[in-house]
Design an enzyme around this catalytic site. Structure first.
Site, PDB file in Angstrom:
ATOM      1  N   LYS C  45      92.312 -58.231  35.155  1.00 22.83           N
ATOM      2  CA  LYS C  45      93.592 -57.296  35.719  1.00 22.83           C
ATOM      3  C   LYS C  45      94.537 -56.951  34.806  1.00 22.83           C
ATOM      4  CE  LYS C  45      95.217 -56.959  39.791  1.00 22.83           C
ATOM      5  NZ  LYS C  45      95.812 -55.627  39.710  1.00 22.83           N
ATOM      6  N   CYS C 130      98.130 -45.852  33.730  1.00 25.22           N
ATOM      7  CA  CYS C 130      98.135 -45.706  35.187  1.00 25.22           C
ATOM      8  C   CYS C 130      98.794 -44.959  35.394  1.00 25.22           C
ATOM      9  CB  CYS C 130      99.080 -47.694  35.184  1.00 25.22           C
ATOM     10  SG  CYS C 130      99.168 -48.514  37.359  1.00 25.22           S
ATOM     11  N   LYS C 165      93.424 -46.871  26.644  1.00 28.13           N
ATOM     12  CA  LYS C 165      92.668 -46.920  28.056  1.00 28.13           C
ATOM     13  C   LYS C 165      93.501 -45.401  28.272  1.00 28.13           C
ATOM     14  CE  LYS C 165      91.227 -47.901  33.112  1.00 28.13           C
ATOM     15  NZ  LYS C 165      91.130 -48.669  33.441  1.00 28.13           N
ATOM     16  N   ASN C 192      90.829 -43.521  33.052  1.00 25.03           N
ATOM     17  CA  ASN C 192      91.166 -43.779  34.335  1.00 25.03           C
ATOM     18  C   ASN C 192      91.363 -43.327  35.027  1.00 25.03           C
ATOM     19  OD1 ASN C 192      93.095 -45.347  35.798  1.00 25.03           O
ATOM     20  ND2 ASN C 192      94.244 -46.275  34.066  1.00 25.03           N
ATOM     21  N   GLY C 217      85.884 -43.940  41.555  1.00 27.58           N
ATOM     22  CA  GLY C 217      84.197 -43.250  42.636  1.00 27.58           C
ATOM     23  C   GLY C 217      83.482 -42.416  41.773  1.00 27.58           C
TER      24      GLY C 217
END
EC number: 1.3.-.-
Lengths: 269, 301, 301, 269
Positions: C45, C130, C165, C192, C217
């Protein structure tokens, strides 16, 4: 029951109703026959024309949209309609797994249906491949009961065990069968059947696209009127989303409202 | 019975529930299921200067809690709408709006000019965010300059209520919203669909004839609520929220994020009577919590 | 048994199935359910220079076919990772990668410098996307200049495999991808999370302490597949696809869109053994269709 | 059965298993008691400590994540565990609607549980509010069977009809009840019960946050050890997603792994 020929399809009211599963019979490893009646006993079963379909609401994690299913039969005396459902994915599986007493929400009646039967159409041939036989049962029944016309059915299947609803069809007309392995009727595809040597007034057809296109070709050669029922993917079923379009001589039209039944002369096949 | 009336510019709505363009046809398709005059209004599907056949089949794919579409603005053109469709629907007692699309600024303006003869059309929604057409559409909606240019030109041609429908496929939707506000838009509606794609793995080909299409449905609701919340804090014109609204709770989420009105789209495909249920559920919520009007909860977040 | 081996730069993976940062802890949390050495690799993580407590509770909200999270990079810092965690996991026979986050370019570089002592860490994934931290994170990932700046600095400090990312919250993800490729990234991973928001309508407050959070998801999969497809056509470095992969079919969708490898994220929360099932399902598909290796179907769309 | 005190929770293996519904009893309009056994009869029921929970997989259109539910009881002889489920939304409703014979997938055992019971802890008070009584039944049973300690239960409910599993609790200890309307036991909240006038060695508590916080205050005043079981929203249940964190004296920790049971001295309440 009002004779269907007197019903103007354009003014038929559509409904969104809960139905209760009266019976769910697994007539084949891949097919179930569900019999449904309006859950509210004071609600009468809406008029339904042969070739029309319903949109079934599904509630599981994998399915979002309704599933269109053509009406296989209507029993006015018992206020039921039946749906022949093929295991084709999560949505249809959910429908097939409904148990007696379960509630299912339907939108109906949808689509144009096969239309009125002309007086002159006294030798109709109803061709069904696989689950495509579903709308033919109700069409043949109406022809027989309301037009005193005994239709002929041509059923195509992979094998004898895949021939569905044979007895039900035989109630209303002569049934000719072709199987790919020759285990019942003539061996081969429906297009190779000897029934094509006989005289017909109109051909009504539902099944896989390649089969319908091949039959459209045969009819073209014989200059026979040919009506096919299409199964394009659709979302709303009401002509609002414009997703289920088919190319026709007059441009893209919605299969859910202008169809699902088309005269092959109008298609760009 | 709380007061559900809201205003979008000079446009008065009996309640905040509208239907999203392209999901409700011309209203008539749903008249068997609901009484159309219960709606705050409905927005007829994307209308262009000339008739459009739209994209090839397949145009739709089901996705988790949503769907992709690539209709491509199929419509019979503004003239056909004015002569054949408008007369049939103009007397429905609700606000009927037209979603206007074009491949060029001149197209947008020409459609607006023609629509002026429809005196019952009090508002248009300018679509600068359609992901399914080659020219125009989203091309205008993904830069502040493009969005401002279309808005300014249409503003000149249309003096009734002007709503601009925004694309979510951008880094900063607030910048686009501010740009169209500056050019005189009376309101912005968001979000249009997110550009997506699905593949038929067994056949190894795209699910859509156009490969990519627009994603809608509850799947996108969290993104839509966030963008509506951001835009409401950035502009002073009323915001119309849409994106995956399936019930009254979802509609209230957008209103609490700051939306003045909401549009119901994909949900119409699953429950043709969902719009009136949403109106009743909003009402029930306000009564249950002793709110007299939507203004008491609008933008509460 | 088809050949599932793939390479990301110099990095060899026994199969294309990785786990997404922040959804698989440090691997150990899943050892009761799967044998970790079956994985192509896992990405531990988000690790920062100094320990972070992360955001306040509530940090999570369930949404249709997805979830919002606002963890905010809670972690004990790179030093703790090197001294206490790395020794416990370094001998697992798979590729272990570290997701590196920072509030400043200097932070990113400092973390990379420290990680050099971990000789079993052959790759890092630089997180410039993020959505849940105030400084850094997505701020770097939404402009080409910011993305290029971080990549260039990290490239100087880290000579092993460098994966960047990317954030989906942009107008053109291909421009960002090209910018990081130009600065020497060996690979890009996308997407992301999408910035989203949910409201508790009964309590009239946001579901998350941070109001907005990251949506993941199956709900976002169509958007992710589209972006992966676009980026694969725009860059020449290998692309790692992620976003709502729940099973082998979903993974193959990304590979057919052009991805060299894939990451499984949110699905780990629902089925802790899903990664191994996905490897088996990919294998089964290739065998059933007589493909000898993934290269036969990669980018087939 | 291995005495739970000899089980080292840190090396307890976790499982993801299908269970079959043996029984589903609606014990209240809002609560169902499900009894489940491993579907694969060759699989033995995993060890479970009192206070541990399971993650239930749900399959409906509205639910995406698993639902954490604390273990209400374990019956080793019959290889079953039971879950007391409260109707709190689409997810729990789906679980409550499972019928006998249905399959449900569980991840278990999860969390730390109430921990080992000290020799000195010979007057434990187990306090449960609403569905918070669920973990107390199994805790009291283990205390009684494995520690020869007869615990006291303090049950808080709105009304007499809301007092759950009274007979089951009475098997293992004395039960004191408070109801808000006074229809059973003492009138008022659990915090007002006269049991607080008695001496206790440890208080174990599960219920609504305000109730647990109030009881933590009482214990603090009496310098009584107090253990509470928290119900923070969680995704994975394995310590991977870091969503269910609770602030403690040592920072944010995962309720799913460091909890759900905490000594209130460690919390920042």
């Amino acid at each position: 029951m009002q004779p269907i020929d007197t019903i103007d399809r354009d003014i038929m009211k559509k409904y969104c109703l809960d139905f209760t599963v009266v019976n769910n019979e697994a007539i084949h490893e891949l097919y179930s026959l569900l019999t449904l009646t309006p859950s509210d006993s004071s609600t009468s079963l809406p008029d339904i024309l042969p070739g029309q379909f319903v949109q079934v609401r599904v509630d599981n994690a994998e399915t979002f949209l309704r599933r269109p299913i053509s009406v296989n039969d209507v029993d006015r005396d018992n206020h039921t309609l039946s749906l022949l459902v093929r295991n084709a994915g999560e949505g249809s599986r959910w429908i097939m797994n409904r148990r007696q007493g379960d509630t299912v929400n339907l939108m109906l009646p949808l689509g144009n249906g096969f239309g009125n039967i002309a007086e002159s159409d006294n030798r109709p041939l109803l061709v069904g491949g696989g689950v495509g036989i579903a709308p033919m049962l109700y069409l043949g029944k109406c022809m027989s009961l309301q037009h005193r016309v005994r239709p002929a059915f041509l059923v195509g299947a992979r094998s004898a065990s895949d021939v569905l609803q044979l007895q039900s069809l035989q109630q209303w007309g002569d049934v000719f069968v072709t199987t790919e392995d020759g285990t019942m009727g003539e061996k081969g595809l429906v297009t190779a059947s000897s029934v094509w040597n006989e005289e017909w007034t109109t051909v009504y057809c539902c099944g896989p696209a390649p089969m319908m296109k091949a039959i459209a070709q045969i009819c073209k050669k014989k200059s026979l009127p040919c009506k096919v029922s299409l199964e394009n993917m659709m979302a709303c079923g009401l002509g609002a989303c414009l997703c289920c379009v088919e190319k026709t001589v007059r441009g893209n039209v919605c299969v859910c409202t202008e169809g699902p039944v088309f005269d092959t002369a109008d298609l760009t096949w | 019975m709380a007061n559900l009336e809201v205003n979008i510019g000079n446009l008065q709505l009996k309640n905040p529930v509208l239907t999203a363009s392209g999901t409700f046809g011309y209203g008539e398709e749903f008249k068997d299921f609901i009484s159309l005059d219960r709606l705050g209004g409905f927005i007829v599907k994307g209308t262009t200067l000339n008739p459009r056949e739209g994209n090839d089949y397949p145009r739709m794919a089901e996705t988790p809690a949503g769907m992709l579409n690539a209709v491509g603005l199929q419509n019979k053109g503004v003239d056909y709408f004015i002569t054949h469709i408008y007369p049939r629907i103009k007397d429905i007692d609700t606000q009927i709006m037209v979603n206007v699309s074009g491949a060029s600024i001149a197209d947008y303006v020409a459609v607006c000019e023609k629509l002026k003869v429809c005196d019952k059309i009090n508002a248009i929604e300018v679509n600068i965010s359609c992901p399914n057409v080659k020219q125009g559409g989203m091309a205008f909606g993904t830069t502040c300059a493009g969005a401002a240019e279309v808005t300014a030109a249409v503003r000149q041609a249309w003096d009734r209520t002007l709503i601009v429908k925004l694309s979510p496929n951008v880094t900063s939707i607030t910048d686009i919203a501010k740009a169209v506000e500056a050019e005189g838009a009376d309101s912005v509606s968001l979000i249009n669909t997110l550009l997506g794609m699905a593949i038929d793995v067994e056949r190894r080909r795209p699910m859509l004839s156009t490969i990519t299409g627009g994603l809608s449905g509850p799947a996108v609701r969290p993104i839509a609520v966030r963008m509506v919340w951001q835009v409401c804090k950035a502009v002073n014109i009323p915001v119309i929220g849409l994106g995956g609204i399936m019930n009254g709770r979802d509609a209230l989420e957008f209103i609490m994020a700051g939306a003045t009105a909401i549009q119901v789209g994909t949900a119409n495909f699953i429950d043709p009577a969902v719009t009136v249920k949403i109106i009743d559920e909003i009402n029930g919520y306000l009564d249950r919590n002793n709110f007299k009007s939507l203004s008491e909860i609008r933008g509460i977040i």
